[in-house]
Design an enzyme around this catalytic site. Structure first.
Site, PDB file in Angstrom:
ATOM      1  N   ASP A 196      -3.234  11.618  -2.100  1.00 10.45           N
ATOM      2  CA  ASP A 196      -3.338  13.076  -2.206  1.00 10.45           C
ATOM      3  C   ASP A 196      -3.754  13.435  -3.641  1.00 10.45           C
ATOM      4  O   ASP A 196      -3.153  12.943  -4.602  1.00 10.45           O
ATOM      5  CB  ASP A 196      -1.990  13.719  -1.867  1.00 10.45           C
ATOM      6  CG  ASP A 196      -1.577  13.419  -0.416  1.00 10.45           C
ATOM      7  OD1 ASP A 196      -2.483  13.288   0.429  1.00 10.45           O
ATOM      8  OD2 ASP A 196      -0.374  13.300  -0.140  1.00 10.45           O
ATOM      9  N   ASN A 214       9.776   6.975   0.221  1.00 11.82           N
ATOM     10  CA  ASN A 214       8.952   7.676  -0.761  1.00 11.82           C
ATOM     11  C   ASN A 214       8.488   6.683  -1.825  1.00 11.82           C
ATOM     12  O   ASN A 214       9.305   5.968  -2.410  1.00 11.82           O
ATOM     13  CB  ASN A 214       9.806   8.778  -1.405  1.00 11.82           C
ATOM     14  CG  ASN A 214       8.975   9.706  -2.268  1.00 11.82           C
ATOM     15  OD1 ASN A 214       7.903   9.343  -2.756  1.00 11.82           O
ATOM     16  ND2 ASN A 214       9.478  10.917  -2.461  1.00 11.82           N
ATOM     17  N   THR A 223     -10.284   2.345   5.466  1.00 15.37           N
ATOM     18  CA  THR A 223      -9.122   3.136   5.867  1.00 15.37           C
ATOM     19  C   THR A 223      -9.618   4.243   6.804  1.00 15.37           C
ATOM     20  O   THR A 223     -10.822   4.486   6.926  1.00 15.37           O
ATOM     21  CB  THR A 223      -8.422   3.773   4.646  1.00 15.37           C
ATOM     22  OG1 THR A 223      -9.122   4.954   4.258  1.00 15.37           O
ATOM     23  CG2 THR A 223      -8.345   2.817   3.463  1.00 15.37           C
ATOM     24  N   GLU A 225       0.871  -1.183   0.000  1.00 19.68           N
ATOM     25  CA  GLU A 225       0.000   0.000   0.000  1.00 19.68           C
ATOM     26  C   GLU A 225       0.905   1.230   0.000  1.00 19.68           C
ATOM     27  O   GLU A 225       1.719   1.396   0.914  1.00 19.68           O
ATOM     28  CB  GLU A 225      -0.916   0.028   1.234  1.00 19.68           C
ATOM     29  CG  GLU A 225      -1.876   1.216   1.202  1.00 19.68           C
ATOM     30  CD  GLU A 225      -2.689   1.449   2.477  1.00 19.68           C
ATOM     31  OE1 GLU A 225      -3.663   2.215   2.414  1.00 19.68           O
ATOM     32  OE2 GLU A 225      -2.330   0.894   3.540  1.00 19.68           O
ATOM     33  N   TYR A 245      -9.335   7.475   6.322  1.00 22.08           N
ATOM     34  CA  TYR A 245     -10.005   8.505   5.515  1.00 22.08           C
ATOM     35  C   TYR A 245     -11.369   8.023   5.040  1.00 22.08           C
ATOM     36  O   TYR A 245     -12.325   8.795   4.960  1.00 22.08           O
ATOM     37  CB  TYR A 245      -9.122   8.901   4.319  1.00 22.08           C
ATOM     38  CG  TYR A 245      -8.166  10.026   4.634  1.00 22.08           C
ATOM     39  CD1 TYR A 245      -7.190   9.881   5.617  1.00 22.08           C
ATOM     40  CD2 TYR A 245      -8.228  11.240   3.964  1.00 22.08           C
ATOM     41  CE1 TYR A 245      -6.315  10.903   5.912  1.00 22.08           C
ATOM     42  CE2 TYR A 245      -7.354  12.269   4.249  1.00 22.08           C
ATOM     43  CZ  TYR A 245      -6.397  12.094   5.223  1.00 22.08           C
ATOM     44  OH  TYR A 245      -5.528  13.124   5.515  1.00 22.08           O
ATOM     45  N   LYS A 303      -3.992  20.760  -8.847  1.00 19.88           N
ATOM     46  CA  LYS A 303      -3.489  21.686  -9.881  1.00 19.88           C
ATOM     47  C   LYS A 303      -2.865  20.905 -11.040  1.00 19.88           C
ATOM     48  O   LYS A 303      -2.080  19.978 -10.807  1.00 19.88           O
ATOM     49  CB  LYS A 303      -2.438  22.617  -9.282  1.00 19.88           C
ATOM     50  CG  LYS A 303      -3.050  23.584  -8.298  1.00 19.88           C
ATOM     51  CD  LYS A 303      -2.054  24.600  -7.811  1.00 19.88           C
ATOM     52  CE  LYS A 303      -2.756  25.518  -6.819  1.00 19.88           C
ATOM     53  NZ  LYS A 303      -1.910  25.973  -5.747  1.00 19.88           N
TER      54      LYS A 303
HETATM   55  C1  LIG Z   1      -4.664  11.440   2.384  1.00 21.27           C
HETATM   56  S1  LIG Z   1      -3.626  10.347   3.235  1.00 21.27           S
HETATM   57  C2  LIG Z   1      -4.513   8.781   3.198  1.00 21.27           C
HETATM   58  C3  LIG Z   1      -4.013   7.843   4.240  1.00 21.27           C
HETATM   59  C4  LIG Z   1      -4.638   6.425   4.232  1.00 21.27           C
HETATM   60  N1  LIG Z   1      -4.288   5.711   3.009  1.00 21.27           N
HETATM   61  C5  LIG Z   1      -6.122   6.466   4.402  1.00 21.27           C
HETATM   62  O1  LIG Z   1      -6.841   6.190   3.427  1.00 21.27           O
HETATM   63  O2  LIG Z   1      -6.590   6.755   5.516  1.00 21.27           O
HETATM   64  C6  LIG Z   1      -2.325  10.059   2.061  1.00 21.27           C
HETATM   65  C7  LIG Z   1      -1.074   9.485   2.702  1.00 21.27           C
HETATM   66  O3  LIG Z   1      -0.129   9.192   1.684  1.00 21.27           O
HETATM   67  C8  LIG Z   1       1.155   9.599   2.115  1.00 21.27           C
HETATM   68  N2  LIG Z   1       1.960   9.825   0.897  1.00 21.27           N
HETATM   69  C9  LIG Z   1       1.741  10.773  -0.035  1.00 21.27           C
HETATM   70  N3  LIG Z   1       2.657  10.689  -1.020  1.00 21.27           N
HETATM   71  C10 LIG Z   1       3.456   9.641  -0.701  1.00 21.27           C
HETATM   72  C11 LIG Z   1       4.580   9.062  -1.308  1.00 21.27           C
HETATM   73  N4  LIG Z   1       5.083   9.559  -2.465  1.00 21.27           N
HETATM   74  N5  LIG Z   1       5.176   8.006  -0.716  1.00 21.27           N
HETATM   75  C12 LIG Z   1       4.696   7.515   0.451  1.00 21.27           C
HETATM   76  N6  LIG Z   1       3.621   8.033   1.083  1.00 21.27           N
HETATM   77  C13 LIG Z   1       3.009   9.084   0.520  1.00 21.27           C
HETATM   78  C14 LIG Z   1       0.892  10.838   2.908  1.00 21.27           C
HETATM   79  O4  LIG Z   1       1.947  11.172   3.805  1.00 21.27           O
HETATM   80  C15 LIG Z   1      -0.381  10.447   3.643  1.00 21.27           C
HETATM   81  O5  LIG Z   1      -0.117   9.809   4.874  1.00 21.27           O
END
Ligand SMILES: C[S@@+](CC[C@H](N)C(=O)[O-])C[C@H]1O[C@@H](n2cnc3c(N)ncnc32)[C@H](O)[C@@H]1O
Length: 216
Positions: free
Chosen positions: A119, A97, A192, A44, A194, A123
C-alpha cells in the site's frame, strides 16, 4: 486490500492449522520445527491472495516461504490457493500484522523479505506506515540474517522513489533496480495478482533488490 466479509472464513482458517499457523509466536527462533529442515526462510509481507508466495514455493522447493497478511477476508483466498496447489510442504501463511514481525521471528530466522505492491500511503503524514519506511527497515534487519535482502515490486512510482531513498539513507546496498521489469522479464519472475492487473494495463513495474550491510 479488504474484501467482502466472509462469515465462513474464520472456521475455514482454523480448520487448516497446517497452512495458517495459529500460534506463530511459539516458533520464534525455531522455524525449522515447523518445516522440519534448516532451509532458508523467505517471507512476503502483505501477501494478498497468495499467487506469488504459492508460485515461489512450488518453483523453489529448497526454500521455505511464509506469506503474511493482515486481513481474514484476503488470507482465506490465499489459503484456498495453497490447498489448490496441494499444500506445498515448504509454505505456510500467517494472519498477523507485518508491524509485529519481531513477535514471531528472532534475529537470523529470515533470509529474505518480499514486498509486492505494498500500500503506497501517499500522504506525508502516513509515511511511517509505508512498508519501506526506515522503521520497517529496522524491523526487517532485526529478524534477517546478516546481509539479508529485501525484494520489492510496485507499480507506484512515488512509493518506488521513496523506497530507493529510504533504503539508501538507511545504508543498504541497492543490488538491482529496474524501472520496467517486464521489458526484460527475468525467466524466474513470478507475477503477483496486482502485477498481472497493472501490467495488463501497460503500466511499468518497478523492482529492486537491496541488502543490509554488516555494521562492523
Ligand atoms: C495492494 S495489496 C498487494 C497484494 C499482493 N502482494 C499482490 O501484489 O497482488 C497489499 C496487501 O498487503 C496487505 N497489508 C498491508 N499492510 C499490511 C501489514 N502491516 N501486515 C500484513 N499485511 C499487510 C493488505 O491487506 C493487502 O492484502
Amino acid at each position: 486490500m479488504r474484501l467482502r466479509n466472509k462469515p465462513w472464513a474464520e472456521e475455514f482458517i482454523s480448520s487448516h492449522p497446517e497452512v495458517i499457523i495459529p500460534n506463530p509466536e511459539e516458533y520464534k527462533g525455531n522455524w525449522k520445527q515447523v518445516f522440519g529442515n534448516d532451509n532458508p526462510v523467505h517471507i512476503e509481507v502483505g501477501t494478498g491472495k497468495g499467487q506469488f508466495v504459492t508460485g515461489m514455493a512450488l518453483a523453489n522447493p529448497d526454500i521455505n516461504y511464509i506469506g503474511i497478511e493482515l486481513y481474514t477476508s484476503v488470507i482465506v483466498v490465499a489459503l484456498e490457493k495453497v490447498i489448490e496447489a496441494q499444500t506445498p510442504p515448504n509454505l505456510r501463511l500467517l494472519k498477523v500484522n507485518g508491524a509485529d514481525l519481531a513477535k514471531y521471528f528472532a534475529k537470523g530466522d529470515v533470509s529474505s523479505v518480499y514486498l509486492n505492491f505494498s500500500d503506497p500511503w501517499p500522504k506525508t503524514r502516513h509515511a511511517k506506515r509505508r512498508l519501506t519506511h526506515g522503521g520497517f527497515l529496522n524491523l526487517y534487519e532485526s529478524i534477517l540474517i546478516d546481509n539479508g535482502e529485501i525484494h520489492f515490486k510496485t507499480d507506484n512510482r512515488g512509493l518506488f522513489e521513496y523506497s530507493l531513498i529510504s533504503m539508501s539513507e538507511y545504508g543498504m546496498l541497492l543490488k538491482y533496480v529496474s524501472l520496467d521489469l517486464h521489458v526484460n522479464m527475468p525467466e524466474d519472475n513470478i507475477m503477483t495478482e496486482y502485477e498481472e492487473k497493472f501490467s495488463a494495463k501497460g503500466q511499468p513495474i518497478y523492482r529492486l533488490e537491496s541488502q543490509f550491510l554488516s555494521k562492523n
